[in-house]
Design an enzyme around this catalytic site. Structure first.
Site, PDB file in Angstrom:
ATOM      1  N   GLY A  77      51.109  67.725  61.098  1.00 29.61           N
ATOM      2  CA  GLY A  77      50.895  68.113  59.704  1.00 29.61           C
ATOM      3  C   GLY A  77      50.177  69.438  59.559  1.00 29.61           C
TER       4      GLY A  77
ATOM      5  N   HIS B 193      67.208  56.904  47.644  1.00 32.33           N
ATOM      6  CA  HIS B 193      66.550  57.812  48.591  1.00 32.33           C
ATOM      7  C   HIS B 193      65.151  58.197  48.089  1.00 32.33           C
ATOM      8  CE1 HIS B 193      66.522  61.888  50.729  1.00 32.33           C
ATOM      9  NE2 HIS B 193      66.629  60.998  51.685  1.00 32.33           N
TER      10      HIS B 193
ATOM     11  N   SER C  10      67.908  54.608  56.199  1.00 35.15           N
ATOM     12  CA  SER C  10      68.822  55.611  55.645  1.00 35.15           C
ATOM     13  C   SER C  10      70.221  55.284  56.147  1.00 35.15           C
ATOM     14  CB  SER C  10      68.383  57.035  55.997  1.00 35.15           C
ATOM     15  OG  SER C  10      68.670  57.336  57.318  1.00 35.15           O
TER      16      SER C  10
ATOM     17  N   ASP D 159      55.318  62.848  60.499  1.00 41.42           N
ATOM     18  CA  ASP D 159      56.462  62.504  59.641  1.00 41.42           C
ATOM     19  C   ASP D 159      57.747  62.931  60.335  1.00 41.42           C
ATOM     20  OD1 ASP D 159      57.934  61.811  57.433  1.00 41.42           O
ATOM     21  OD2 ASP D 159      57.390  63.579  56.258  1.00 41.42           O
ATOM     22  N   MET D 160      58.524  61.980  60.813  1.00 37.30           N
ATOM     23  CA  MET D 160      59.734  62.384  61.556  1.00 37.30           C
ATOM     24  C   MET D 160      60.890  61.417  61.372  1.00 37.30           C
ATOM     25  SD  MET D 160      59.518  61.051  65.409  1.00 37.30           S
ATOM     26  CE  MET D 160      59.707  59.279  65.637  1.00 37.30           C
ATOM     27  N   ALA D 161      62.097  61.959  61.520  1.00 33.00           N
ATOM     28  CA  ALA D 161      63.294  61.134  61.636  1.00 33.00           C
ATOM     29  C   ALA D 161      63.358  60.626  63.071  1.00 33.00           C
ATOM     30  CB  ALA D 161      64.526  61.978  61.329  1.00 33.00           C
TER      31      ALA D 161
HETATM   32  P1  NAI Z   1      60.204  67.629  62.092  1.00 33.38           P
HETATM   33  O1  NAI Z   1      61.009  67.559  63.356  1.00 33.38           O
HETATM   34  O2  NAI Z   1      60.164  68.904  61.354  1.00 33.38           O
HETATM   35  O3  NAI Z   1      58.695  67.192  62.398  1.00 33.38           O
HETATM   36  C1  NAI Z   1      58.402  65.946  62.980  1.00 33.38           C
HETATM   37  C2  NAI Z   1      56.903  65.817  63.188  1.00 33.38           C
HETATM   38  O4  NAI Z   1      56.517  66.605  64.282  1.00 33.38           O
HETATM   39  C3  NAI Z   1      56.050  66.273  62.001  1.00 33.38           C
HETATM   40  O5  NAI Z   1      55.019  65.335  61.801  1.00 33.38           O
HETATM   41  C4  NAI Z   1      55.457  67.590  62.441  1.00 33.38           C
HETATM   42  O6  NAI Z   1      54.168  67.758  61.905  1.00 33.38           O
HETATM   43  C5  NAI Z   1      55.399  67.399  63.920  1.00 33.38           C
HETATM   44  N1  NAI Z   1      55.514  68.673  64.632  1.00 33.38           N
HETATM   45  C6  NAI Z   1      56.591  69.486  64.686  1.00 33.38           C
HETATM   46  N2  NAI Z   1      56.327  70.559  65.440  1.00 33.38           N
HETATM   47  C7  NAI Z   1      55.058  70.410  65.880  1.00 33.38           C
HETATM   48  C8  NAI Z   1      54.194  71.185  66.725  1.00 33.38           C
HETATM   49  N3  NAI Z   1      54.575  72.341  67.278  1.00 33.38           N
HETATM   50  N4  NAI Z   1      52.960  70.702  66.989  1.00 33.38           N
HETATM   51  C9  NAI Z   1      52.534  69.539  66.450  1.00 33.38           C
HETATM   52  N5  NAI Z   1      53.293  68.763  65.646  1.00 33.38           N
HETATM   53  C10 NAI Z   1      54.534  69.205  65.382  1.00 33.38           C
HETATM   54  O7  NAI Z   1      60.678  66.467  61.097  1.00 33.38           O
HETATM   55  P2  NAI Z   1      62.106  65.792  60.923  1.00 33.38           P
HETATM   56  O8  NAI Z   1      62.266  64.717  61.938  1.00 33.38           O
HETATM   57  O9  NAI Z   1      63.152  66.840  60.859  1.00 33.38           O
HETATM   58  O10 NAI Z   1      61.940  65.115  59.471  1.00 33.38           O
HETATM   59  C11 NAI Z   1      61.839  65.955  58.310  1.00 33.38           C
HETATM   60  C12 NAI Z   1      61.605  65.147  57.062  1.00 33.38           C
HETATM   61  O11 NAI Z   1      62.745  64.391  56.763  1.00 33.38           O
HETATM   62  C13 NAI Z   1      60.449  64.160  57.094  1.00 33.38           C
HETATM   63  O12 NAI Z   1      59.671  64.401  55.940  1.00 33.38           O
HETATM   64  C14 NAI Z   1      61.112  62.784  57.003  1.00 33.38           C
HETATM   65  O13 NAI Z   1      60.337  61.815  56.315  1.00 33.38           O
HETATM   66  C15 NAI Z   1      62.339  63.147  56.218  1.00 33.38           C
HETATM   67  N6  NAI Z   1      63.419  62.156  56.373  1.00 33.38           N
HETATM   68  C16 NAI Z   1      63.678  61.322  55.323  1.00 33.38           C
HETATM   69  C17 NAI Z   1      64.712  60.424  55.390  1.00 33.38           C
HETATM   70  C18 NAI Z   1      64.989  59.493  54.247  1.00 33.38           C
HETATM   71  O14 NAI Z   1      66.011  58.836  54.257  1.00 33.38           O
HETATM   72  N7  NAI Z   1      64.130  59.376  53.268  1.00 33.38           N
HETATM   73  C19 NAI Z   1      65.573  60.335  56.576  1.00 33.38           C
HETATM   74  C20 NAI Z   1      65.180  61.217  57.635  1.00 33.38           C
HETATM   75  C21 NAI Z   1      64.147  62.130  57.521  1.00 33.38           C
END
Ligand code: NAI
Length: 350
Positions: free
Chosen positions: A306, A116, A140, A174-176
């Site tokens: 971001g 991970h 993932s 950055d999103m799932a």
């Molecule tokens: P999230 O839903 O919190 O945000 C998704 C995106 O939407 C972000 O880029 C954020 O800046 C943007 N955003 C959210 N609200 C906004 C608004 N009001 N206005 C403008 N932009 C907005 O993110 P999520 O999907 O919950 O993911 C969280 C983290 O989990 C990420 O860092 C992702 O890389 C990580 N992740 C990692 C995994 C892995 O296996 N390594 C698997 C799944 C997620």
């Protein structure tokens, strides 16, 4: 509990070193986890340290990895992570991708055999900090149904991109690709609350509101999110020769084994396209124009991706530090390495 950056990072680093991770690697992992927590991505911060420490202690991360970097063309390379910490491998691969993109304009780097790697925005932001445009995807463990399906086939397969501007702003998306993370379902279970019927399905693929009946998560935006999940798995799985789709290893299956995951970084030098200065100027204009737009009812502003994460970081340090859940803090400051809670659990850590 509010912690300063140094306190938070130090506690996490010490815990993972105590589990057996060499100091230089513990430094990288704790840095990325701190980056996540301070931006409010708590699902990918300190809360993960106990699981990582159990995996480190049980041999599921190669502690003295032999990384290999093979350039397969002027703009392409394969990085073998030797089943070490995904954080260490993904960071090193991004450093190499940036260097290749500076040299040859574009770098497409496949990373195979890693564990991970956490929040992908950390790695794409590294590229934006060096005036590059980047995108990263990773696999993932399977916990989402394909559109119209009944069985978990793809993971929450995240996508991140980042780009520099002409000022101190960085666009970091950055999103799932699932509507919600599994952690949000667990949270609803513990609060004895229902979930919206748009988050998850039961074993027949029927939407559920009882969080205890969840068999799988669902893709964002129906068939379109399903297509994005597939894109992530093709680029970071099928293309790299690692297990793909439902064959991707589960996070909690066997903590003594490597996970064999794949990730891909694509980095581009704007100088090879519109030119760096013109690109950055236009990106600043985009952010300005979005921010100046009249917000819709219920919104205070249009934010660029971001922007809110950076605001959360600034607010955290202006109000006494990064907020860490009490139970996570108690664990971090304890002498215990882990509590044997994750090994041989199902994909939902149940
Ligand atoms: P999230 O839903 O919190 O945000 C998704 C995106 O939407 C972000 O880029 C954020 O800046 C943007 N955003 C959210 N609200 C906004 C608004 N009001 N206005 C403008 N932009 C907005 O993110 P999520 O999907 O919950 O993911 C969280 C983290 O989990 C990420 O860092 C992702 O890389 C990580 N992740 C990692 C995994 C892995 O296996 N390594 C698997 C799944 C997620």
């Amino acid at each position: 509990m509010k912690l300063s950056r140094d306190e938070l990072k130090g506690l996490m680093k010490n815990k993972m070193m105590k589990a057996g991770l060499p100091e230089d690697q513990a430094e990288t992992v704790s840095e990325v986890l701190t980056w996540s927590d301070e931006r409010g991505y708590h699902s990918h911060g300190a809360v993960r340290v106990e699981y990582y420490s159990e995996r480190i202690a049980k041999g599921g991360w190669t502690l003295n990895p032999k990384f290999s970097w093979q350039e397969t063309g002027p703009c392409s390379a394969m990085f073998d992570g030797d089943n070490a910490s995904g954080y260490v491998a993904a960071k090193m691969a991004m450093e190499k991708a940036i260097e290749m993109a500076k040299r040859n304009g574009i770098a497409v780097v496949g990373i195979k055999n890693i564990a991970h790697s956490g929040a992908l925005g950390y790695y794409t932001e590294m590229a934006a900090n060096q005036d590059m445009v980047a995108i990263s995807f990773c696999q993932s463990d399977p916990m989402a149904v394909p559109f119209g399906g009944t069985e978990p086939y793809y993971g929450t397969n995240p996508i991140s991109f980042a780009a520099p501007t002409a000022d101190d702003r960085q666009v970091v998306f950055d999103m799932a690709t699932t509507v919600q993370a599994w952690g949000k379902i667990l949270d609803k279970r513990s609060r004895h609350e229902l979930i919206p019927d748009t988050w998850a399905v039961d074993e027949k693929g029927v939407p559920v509101t009882d969080p205890h009946l969840v068999n799988a998560l669902v893709p964002i935006a129906g068939a379109k999110g399903y297509g994005l999940m597939m894109l992530v798995d093709v680029f970071s799985g099928v293309l790299l020769g690692v297990p793909f789709g439902k064959h991707v290893s589960s996070m909690y299956h066997d903590l003594s084994e490597g996970r064999g995951l794949g990730q891909m970084h694509i980095v581009m030098d704007p100088e090879r396209f519109v030119g760096l200065e013109a690109f950055k100027k236009s990106m600043s204009q985009v952010c300005d124009e979005l921010g100046e737009m009249a917000p819709a009812p219920g919104h205070d502003k249009v934010y660029y991706p971001g922007e809110r994460a950076v605001m959360r970081r600034e607010k955290a340090y202006a109000t006494g530090g990064v907020d860490i859940a009490d139970d996570v803090y108690e664990y971090l400051k304890s002498d215990d390495i882990h509590y044997n809670r994750y090994d041989h659990k199902n994909r939902f850590a149940d």
